[in-house]
Design a protein around this motif. Sequence first.
Motif, PDB file in Angstrom:
ATOM      1  N   SER A  96      34.734  36.373  48.031  1.00 10.15           N
ATOM      2  CA  SER A  96      35.046  37.664  48.644  1.00 10.15           C
ATOM      3  C   SER A  96      36.283  38.288  48.026  1.00 10.15           C
ATOM      4  O   SER A  96      36.487  39.481  48.142  1.00 10.15           O
ATOM      5  CB  SER A  96      35.258  37.511  50.147  1.00 10.15           C
ATOM      6  OG  SER A  96      34.147  36.911  50.746  1.00 10.15           O
ATOM      7  N   GLY A  97      37.121  37.475  47.417  1.00  7.41           N
ATOM      8  CA  GLY A  97      38.299  38.018  46.741  1.00  7.41           C
ATOM      9  C   GLY A  97      39.478  38.302  47.657  1.00  7.41           C
ATOM     10  O   GLY A  97      40.232  39.239  47.436  1.00  7.41           O
ATOM     11  N   ASP A  98      39.654  37.485  48.700  1.00  7.19           N
ATOM     12  CA  ASP A  98      40.764  37.700  49.622  1.00  7.19           C
ATOM     13  C   ASP A  98      42.027  37.030  49.080  1.00  7.19           C
ATOM     14  O   ASP A  98      42.340  35.883  49.404  1.00  7.19           O
ATOM     15  CB  ASP A  98      40.404  37.133  51.001  1.00  7.19           C
ATOM     16  CG  ASP A  98      41.285  37.715  52.091  1.00  7.19           C
ATOM     17  OD1 ASP A  98      42.239  38.438  51.758  1.00  7.19           O
ATOM     18  OD2 ASP A  98      41.013  37.443  53.273  1.00  7.19           O
ATOM     19  N   TYR A  99      42.763  37.772  48.284  1.00  5.27           N
ATOM     20  CA  TYR A  99      43.904  37.210  47.556  1.00  5.27           C
ATOM     21  C   TYR A  99      45.007  36.701  48.487  1.00  5.27           C
ATOM     22  O   TYR A  99      45.730  35.770  48.140  1.00  5.27           O
ATOM     23  CB  TYR A  99      44.471  38.262  46.600  1.00  5.27           C
ATOM     24  CG  TYR A  99      45.568  37.718  45.715  1.00  5.27           C
ATOM     25  CD1 TYR A  99      45.304  36.705  44.795  1.00  5.27           C
ATOM     26  CD2 TYR A  99      46.875  38.196  45.806  1.00  5.27           C
ATOM     27  CE1 TYR A  99      46.300  36.182  43.992  1.00  5.27           C
ATOM     28  CE2 TYR A  99      47.881  37.684  45.000  1.00  5.27           C
ATOM     29  CZ  TYR A  99      47.587  36.675  44.098  1.00  5.27           C
ATOM     30  OH  TYR A  99      48.572  36.154  43.309  1.00  5.27           O
ATOM     31  N   TYR A 131      38.403  38.109  35.545  1.00  3.08           N
ATOM     32  CA  TYR A 131      39.728  38.547  35.973  1.00  3.08           C
ATOM     33  C   TYR A 131      39.701  40.017  36.364  1.00  3.08           C
ATOM     34  O   TYR A 131      40.227  40.411  37.399  1.00  3.08           O
ATOM     35  CB  TYR A 131      40.752  38.314  34.858  1.00  3.08           C
ATOM     36  CG  TYR A 131      42.147  38.694  35.271  1.00  3.08           C
ATOM     37  CD1 TYR A 131      42.925  37.817  36.028  1.00  3.08           C
ATOM     38  CD2 TYR A 131      42.681  39.939  34.932  1.00  3.08           C
ATOM     39  CE1 TYR A 131      44.200  38.171  36.435  1.00  3.08           C
ATOM     40  CE2 TYR A 131      43.955  40.298  35.335  1.00  3.08           C
ATOM     41  CZ  TYR A 131      44.714  39.422  36.077  1.00  3.08           C
ATOM     42  OH  TYR A 131      45.967  39.768  36.493  1.00  3.08           O
ATOM     43  N   LYS A 133      37.137  41.710  37.388  1.00  4.48           N
ATOM     44  CA  LYS A 133      36.317  41.901  38.565  1.00  4.48           C
ATOM     45  C   LYS A 133      37.060  41.437  39.821  1.00  4.48           C
ATOM     46  O   LYS A 133      37.093  42.114  40.835  1.00  4.48           O
ATOM     47  CB  LYS A 133      35.005  41.123  38.398  1.00  4.48           C
ATOM     48  CG  LYS A 133      33.961  41.485  39.427  1.00  4.48           C
ATOM     49  CD  LYS A 133      32.559  41.148  38.938  1.00  4.48           C
ATOM     50  CE  LYS A 133      31.536  41.416  40.017  1.00  4.48           C
ATOM     51  NZ  LYS A 133      31.371  40.326  40.979  1.00  4.48           N
ATOM     52  N   ARG A 134      37.680  40.267  39.713  1.00  8.16           N
ATOM     53  CA  ARG A 134      38.325  39.691  40.882  1.00  8.16           C
ATOM     54  C   ARG A 134      39.739  40.232  41.078  1.00  8.16           C
ATOM     55  O   ARG A 134      40.230  40.315  42.189  1.00  8.16           O
ATOM     56  CB  ARG A 134      38.354  38.173  40.701  1.00  8.16           C
ATOM     57  CG  ARG A 134      38.541  37.413  41.977  1.00  8.16           C
ATOM     58  CD  ARG A 134      38.550  35.917  41.706  1.00  8.16           C
ATOM     59  NE  ARG A 134      37.238  35.314  41.767  1.00  8.16           N
ATOM     60  CZ  ARG A 134      36.811  34.376  40.913  1.00  8.16           C
ATOM     61  NH1 ARG A 134      37.585  33.978  39.923  1.00  8.16           N
ATOM     62  NH2 ARG A 134      35.618  33.849  41.055  1.00  8.16           N
ATOM     63  N   GLY A 135      40.366  40.560  39.996  1.00  8.54           N
ATOM     64  CA  GLY A 135      41.725  41.085  40.086  1.00  8.54           C
ATOM     65  C   GLY A 135      42.795  40.019  40.073  1.00  8.54           C
ATOM     66  O   GLY A 135      43.973  40.325  40.161  1.00  8.54           O
ATOM     67  N   PHE A 136      42.384  38.754  39.996  1.00  6.90           N
ATOM     68  CA  PHE A 136      43.363  37.672  39.935  1.00  6.90           C
ATOM     69  C   PHE A 136      42.733  36.404  39.387  1.00  6.90           C
ATOM     70  O   PHE A 136      41.515  36.267  39.398  1.00  6.90           O
ATOM     71  CB  PHE A 136      43.973  37.399  41.317  1.00  6.90           C
ATOM     72  CG  PHE A 136      42.988  36.978  42.386  1.00  6.90           C
ATOM     73  CD1 PHE A 136      42.745  35.632  42.652  1.00  6.90           C
ATOM     74  CD2 PHE A 136      42.307  37.929  43.147  1.00  6.90           C
ATOM     75  CE1 PHE A 136      41.851  35.243  43.641  1.00  6.90           C
ATOM     76  CE2 PHE A 136      41.416  37.548  44.143  1.00  6.90           C
ATOM     77  CZ  PHE A 136      41.186  36.199  44.392  1.00  6.90           C
TER      78      PHE A 136
END
Lengths: 228, 439
Positions: A96-99, A131, A133-136
């Motif tokens: 989900s990409g919850d950083y 990277y 797509k997910r941002g991290f």
Amino acid sequence: MRCLLCQQSFIQSLTLADIFYFRALTTSPICLNCQRKFLRIRPNLACSGCGRLQTQQGLCQDCLTWQKNYPQLLHNRALFSYNAAMQDFFKQYKTSGDYQLSTCFTSVLGQFFKKVSADIYVPVPTDTRSYQKRGFNPVCGIFGAVVPLYDCLNKRELPVKQAHKNRGERLAMAQPFQANMDKCRPLARKQIILLDDVYTTGRTLFHARDCLLKAVPGLKITTVTLAR
Amino acid sequence: MNCEALFGRLEIVDQTTCKAWRDLFPELIVQPAMLLTNTVVTCQRCQARHSKKRVQLPSGTYYCPTCLLLGRVCSNEYLVNLPEKNCFKGPTELTWQGTLTPAQAEAAEMIKQIFKQHRQHLLWAVTGAGKTEMLFPGLFAALKQGKRVAIASPRIDVCLELLPRLQQAFAKTEIMLLYGDQPEPYHYTQFVLCTTHQLLRFYQAFDVLVIDEVDAFPFAQDQQLHFAVGQARKKTSACLYLTATPGPALLRQVSKGSLSLSYLPRRYHGHPLALPHCHLALRWYQQLMKGQLPSVLNHLLEDKVQRRQSFLLFVPKIALLEPLAKLLGNNFSDLKFTTVYAADPKRAEKVQAMRQEKLTALLTTTILERGVTFKNIEVIVLGSDDGVFTMSALVQMAGRVGRHRDYPTGRVDFICAGYSCAMKQASKQIKQINKKAGF
Ligand SMILES: [Zn+2]
Ligand SMILES: [Zn+2]
Ligand SMILES: [Zn+2]
């Protein structure tokens, strides 16, 4: 405060020592109820090759198989078992990409790296597309606040997502990493810990280690993962 | 991309996709996914505001953790949709066999008119009034006219309970069920059943929107519900709120005149609501922790066991389930019971076992208070003065009793260390409703 995992509000319980040493600043952002669902792996109950939780001493079956190709095993240390709670955590964090969740294990890892340390900590990289797509990078998110990270590996873009591969396909996977030679030079004669989020088959970490060893022969490398 | 899937439906896309779709569908409605100010980002899908520092990704973009379960919204993305076209084919038929009581029929006709005239209405229907059946004639008329219809509830249990009943009543119409973790991907249907959270993924899609069990929505998030409802329904559309215990926010809308109100105070079988008996047990918690069964509870349980009466025992905290279960196991060895809580992986199985009367009792947290009906059941609430039990939760728990025609009465007991405001309000509301029904 509100638990990052279950959204319930909870009160951090402080011991006198916490207050005395200002330890409250590093306590967990997840509630006790959620913390209990994670299964910590104690070193005396772990496979000495991959770090999985087991009842017998010595190497597990998977590691015995690895040993045929790799006489020198990884000596991976994993903090937690990859149980249902940990799978849920990774689903929310990576899929989900919850950083925000990258801070969930900061305090536990902080304690851990007081006892286990190295000169240089190298995170397993992600490829550029993931990277973007997910941002991290999920590995850097988890370990970045705990130890200084040293980026010296790159990952080639792969057509199929690793998560969609079965075990056989993963094991046959070609070397996906490339060492950045300029950055690898200072590593010589240093003690290295390779970091990854989950040890699944071990393939990824063996590749990463191969890549580093090829760049700087004779390096001392062990590995640490959050889960196994 | 199939254009139907975008009718009234918000999708999150990056710049490249957005451009491609705009070429493909000139009508595409595009808005930036997040609004940025100096220090704050506002999610355009759920309206949550976050400080930039807290929600920045290492890549530099911002994301919204609040509506993450609906798919992550990032500041470099766009929310797009196509205007709702109401392209529905296929026959509509009301395949429901039951009949309505005269009171239900009257309410059903009123609902039909509300849908037809695109009004906003609050229907205050007592627990066990049979409100789902009352929707059928109105829904049928709306579907026949080619209107797009949605029923939303704050709770997934309510949706799951509704689905088979709706499918049975509209056997020829496909109903898309939408909730958090569902496996089936979205596709375009005339009839949507979803959690209220899922409404945030629609944009001016529905001609008729029903919000069931609206009181189950946490009061603190009323604003959010209001926003989601406003986004999901068409500018000219009907909106019906159904509740057994309206909260202050809805009643305020009624007094402001933006919402009309009607009552349905009588249960379909004509019996009044069970009034709770309150028992003061100052030290029930300490006793429980010491491994003693509080004597009031013991008496109540003995009575239930003697009558072979099945019951629900509600507690305010998950942590209480285990010690209580242990005590019950020791003191009532013949009692067939189990514990269940919200995140219990075996929750559905356990509730099913209770329904099939394989179990006599369930020890549970507040999760079972709505949507779940058992044929012949009584209720005990231990620690009814605890803050987690709101007025509406208490009314709902009490409302589990006497739902079935064959068992229209039964006991409701509250055990508490003091009387909370919510308990007083709950008793008052139950009395009020019974009075309105002429008892
Ligand atoms: Zn939690
Ligand atoms: Zn092993
Ligand atoms: Zn949002």
